[in-house]
Design a protein around this motif. Sequence first.
Motif, mmCIF file in Angstrom:
data_model
loop_
_atom_site.group_PDB
_atom_site.id
_atom_site.type_symbol
_atom_site.label_atom_id
_atom_site.label_comp_id
_atom_site.label_asym_id
_atom_site.label_seq_id
_atom_site.Cartn_x
_atom_site.Cartn_y
_atom_site.Cartn_z
ATOM 1 N N ALA A 37 20.655 51.533 16.401
ATOM 2 C CA ALA A 37 20.433 52.798 15.370
ATOM 3 C C ALA A 37 20.565 53.406 15.793
ATOM 4 C CB ALA A 37 18.629 52.753 15.410
ATOM 5 N N LEU A 38 20.700 53.444 17.398
ATOM 6 C CA LEU A 38 21.544 55.872 17.694
ATOM 7 C C LEU A 38 22.810 55.208 17.693
ATOM 8 C CD1 LEU A 38 19.547 56.110 20.853
ATOM 9 C CD2 LEU A 38 19.277 57.326 18.486
ATOM 10 N N ILE A 39 23.693 54.483 18.081
ATOM 11 C CA ILE A 39 25.088 54.578 17.629
ATOM 12 C C ILE A 39 25.542 54.715 15.997
ATOM 13 C CG2 ILE A 39 26.891 52.619 17.961
ATOM 14 C CD1 ILE A 39 26.051 54.256 20.821
ATOM 15 N N GLU A 40 24.869 53.242 15.223
ATOM 16 C CA GLU A 40 25.415 53.798 14.408
ATOM 17 C C GLU A 40 24.948 54.940 13.057
ATOM 18 O OE1 GLU A 40 23.533 50.145 12.261
ATOM 19 O OE2 GLU A 40 24.404 49.133 14.072
ATOM 20 N N SER A 41 23.691 55.552 13.517
ATOM 21 C CA SER A 41 23.076 57.007 12.644
ATOM 22 C C SER A 41 23.919 57.650 13.824
ATOM 23 C CB SER A 41 21.799 57.266 13.438
ATOM 24 O OG SER A 41 21.919 57.551 14.684
ATOM 25 N N GLY A 42 25.031 57.793 14.476
ATOM 26 C CA GLY A 42 25.961 59.391 14.938
ATOM 27 C C GLY A 42 25.047 59.856 15.828
ATOM 28 N N THR A 43 24.209 59.257 16.542
ATOM 29 C CA THR A 43 23.202 59.986 17.138
ATOM 30 C C THR A 43 23.701 60.074 18.902
ATOM 31 O OG1 THR A 43 21.510 59.791 15.866
ATOM 32 C CG2 THR A 43 21.411 60.554 18.127
ATOM 33 N N LEU A 44 23.941 58.740 19.342
ATOM 34 C CA LEU A 44 24.540 58.570 20.339
ATOM 35 C C LEU A 44 26.181 57.684 20.245
ATOM 36 C CD1 LEU A 44 23.558 57.892 23.254
ATOM 37 C CD2 LEU A 44 23.639 55.799 22.710
ATOM 38 N N THR A 45 27.640 58.734 20.418
ATOM 39 C CA THR A 45 27.957 58.386 19.787
ATOM 40 C C THR A 45 29.310 57.762 22.160
ATOM 41 O OG1 THR A 45 28.928 60.684 20.847
ATOM 42 C CG2 THR A 45 28.855 59.411 18.634
ATOM 43 N N PHE A 46 29.965 56.901 22.206
ATOM 44 C CA PHE A 46 30.733 56.342 23.381
ATOM 45 C C PHE A 46 31.797 57.421 23.669
ATOM 46 C CE2 PHE A 46 34.227 54.493 25.039
ATOM 47 C CZ PHE A 46 33.884 53.646 25.821
ATOM 48 N N ASP A 47 31.968 57.682 24.834
ATOM 49 C CA ASP A 47 32.808 58.354 25.097
ATOM 50 C C ASP A 47 34.131 57.531 26.591
ATOM 51 O OD1 ASP A 47 33.724 60.785 27.121
ATOM 52 O OD2 ASP A 47 32.597 60.625 28.316
ATOM 53 N N GLN A 48 33.231 57.164 27.005
ATOM 54 C CA GLN A 48 34.749 56.417 28.423
ATOM 55 C C GLN A 48 33.446 54.909 28.977
ATOM 56 O OE1 GLN A 48 36.524 59.611 30.938
ATOM 57 N NE2 GLN A 48 34.560 59.748 31.752
ATOM 58 N N ALA A 88 28.968 52.983 31.349
ATOM 59 C CA ALA A 88 29.528 53.720 30.304
ATOM 60 C C ALA A 88 29.053 54.775 29.999
ATOM 61 C CB ALA A 88 30.377 53.474 28.793
ATOM 62 N N ASN A 89 29.879 55.843 29.808
ATOM 63 C CA ASN A 89 29.211 57.812 29.121
ATOM 64 C C ASN A 89 29.223 57.352 28.284
ATOM 65 O OD1 ASN A 89 28.973 58.306 31.421
ATOM 66 N ND2 ASN A 89 30.485 60.009 31.741
ATOM 67 N N PHE A 90 28.361 58.461 27.748
ATOM 68 C CA PHE A 90 27.799 58.682 25.912
ATOM 69 C C PHE A 90 27.811 60.250 25.651
ATOM 70 C CE2 PHE A 90 27.460 53.618 26.344
ATOM 71 C CZ PHE A 90 28.072 53.213 24.673
ATOM 72 N N PHE A 91 28.354 60.529 25.023
ATOM 73 C CA PHE A 91 27.665 61.985 24.349
ATOM 74 C C PHE A 91 25.766 61.599 22.789
ATOM 75 C CE2 PHE A 91 32.175 62.243 24.255
ATOM 76 C CZ PHE A 91 31.983 63.572 25.868
ATOM 77 N N TYR A 92 24.731 62.795 24.164
ATOM 78 C CA TYR A 92 24.183 62.594 22.644
ATOM 79 C C TYR A 92 23.730 63.488 23.035
ATOM 80 C CZ TYR A 92 19.124 61.427 22.374
ATOM 81 O OH TYR A 92 17.595 61.963 21.781
ATOM 82 N N LYS A 93 23.482 63.845 21.639
ATOM 83 C CA LYS A 93 23.262 64.970 21.415
ATOM 84 C C LYS A 93 24.909 66.131 22.160
ATOM 85 C CE LYS A 93 18.529 65.177 20.121
ATOM 86 N NZ LYS A 93 17.137 65.622 20.220
#
Length: 269
Positions: free
Chosen positions: A205-216, A115-120
């Motif tokens: 930790a990255l997900i719950e802090s909003g630093t890493l967000t799911f794309d697709q 899956a793709n994620f947005f990081y920054k």
Amino acid sequence: MKRIACLIIMAVSISIHAQSFFGGQDLHDILFRQSVKSCEEFMNRFNEEEYFPDLDKTDSLIGQKNFVFLFDSQLAKGKDRDVFLKDVFQFYDSVRTNKVKLSYESKKWYAELRANFFYKKDTVELGLVFQTEHTPKNLPCWMIVGVNGLEKIGYTDSISRLTISPEQHEAEFIEIESDFKYSAKEFSKFRSYKANLDALSYFFALIESGTLTFDQRISTNFHFFDVPSYFFSVRYYPRKSTNTGWLIYDYRPIKSDEKNAILSKLLSK
């Protein structure tokens, strides 16, 4: 052997072009029957609880032929047919010798969602790894047991460390202020030499802090460690041919230490 090789390879790689070849049967229905439509159907055919349609049930080689139909035909490209089939049949023999039966409840298979994620401001592809479990009420479910690819965004569990001066307790650890300011991007290196940095905890930790967000979602692969001397993986191929559906795209004979290394890499442990 050569005669069997020709028959099976031709059967695996053939594409269906004409309804008349099948006595007027509907092409869509034929392809639907031949397709390995689900992971459950893959398991059933692997276990020989079901067979590839149109195989002769009285054929003494039906098990081997059925097994070959579970492989992506592209694996045979550029290879000597006899050598390829010898490898596949050795795999088949190992399955039968060890009396391996694939099942949903097995603790030796994993699902990997790419899956793709947005990081920054960047997009990063990660692999989320799932395994079957049961809830406290004994209900079956999938749970996340690992993640791979985090090294792309800075995760590392290396032996490298940053340290805090030994006299800092006398200064009430004032040095930590500059550590947070200037070493924030590698702050995990301040952890104890005895403490491992768990990739899954890092991911959560990255997900719950909003630093890493799911794309697709990108794709799903299934990885099997059930056969003692083999590792193999399955993915979906949407083709208009006999060779379609959930098929083996990677397989290899391995020793136990190699299997552990593959699993560690998959789970980032």
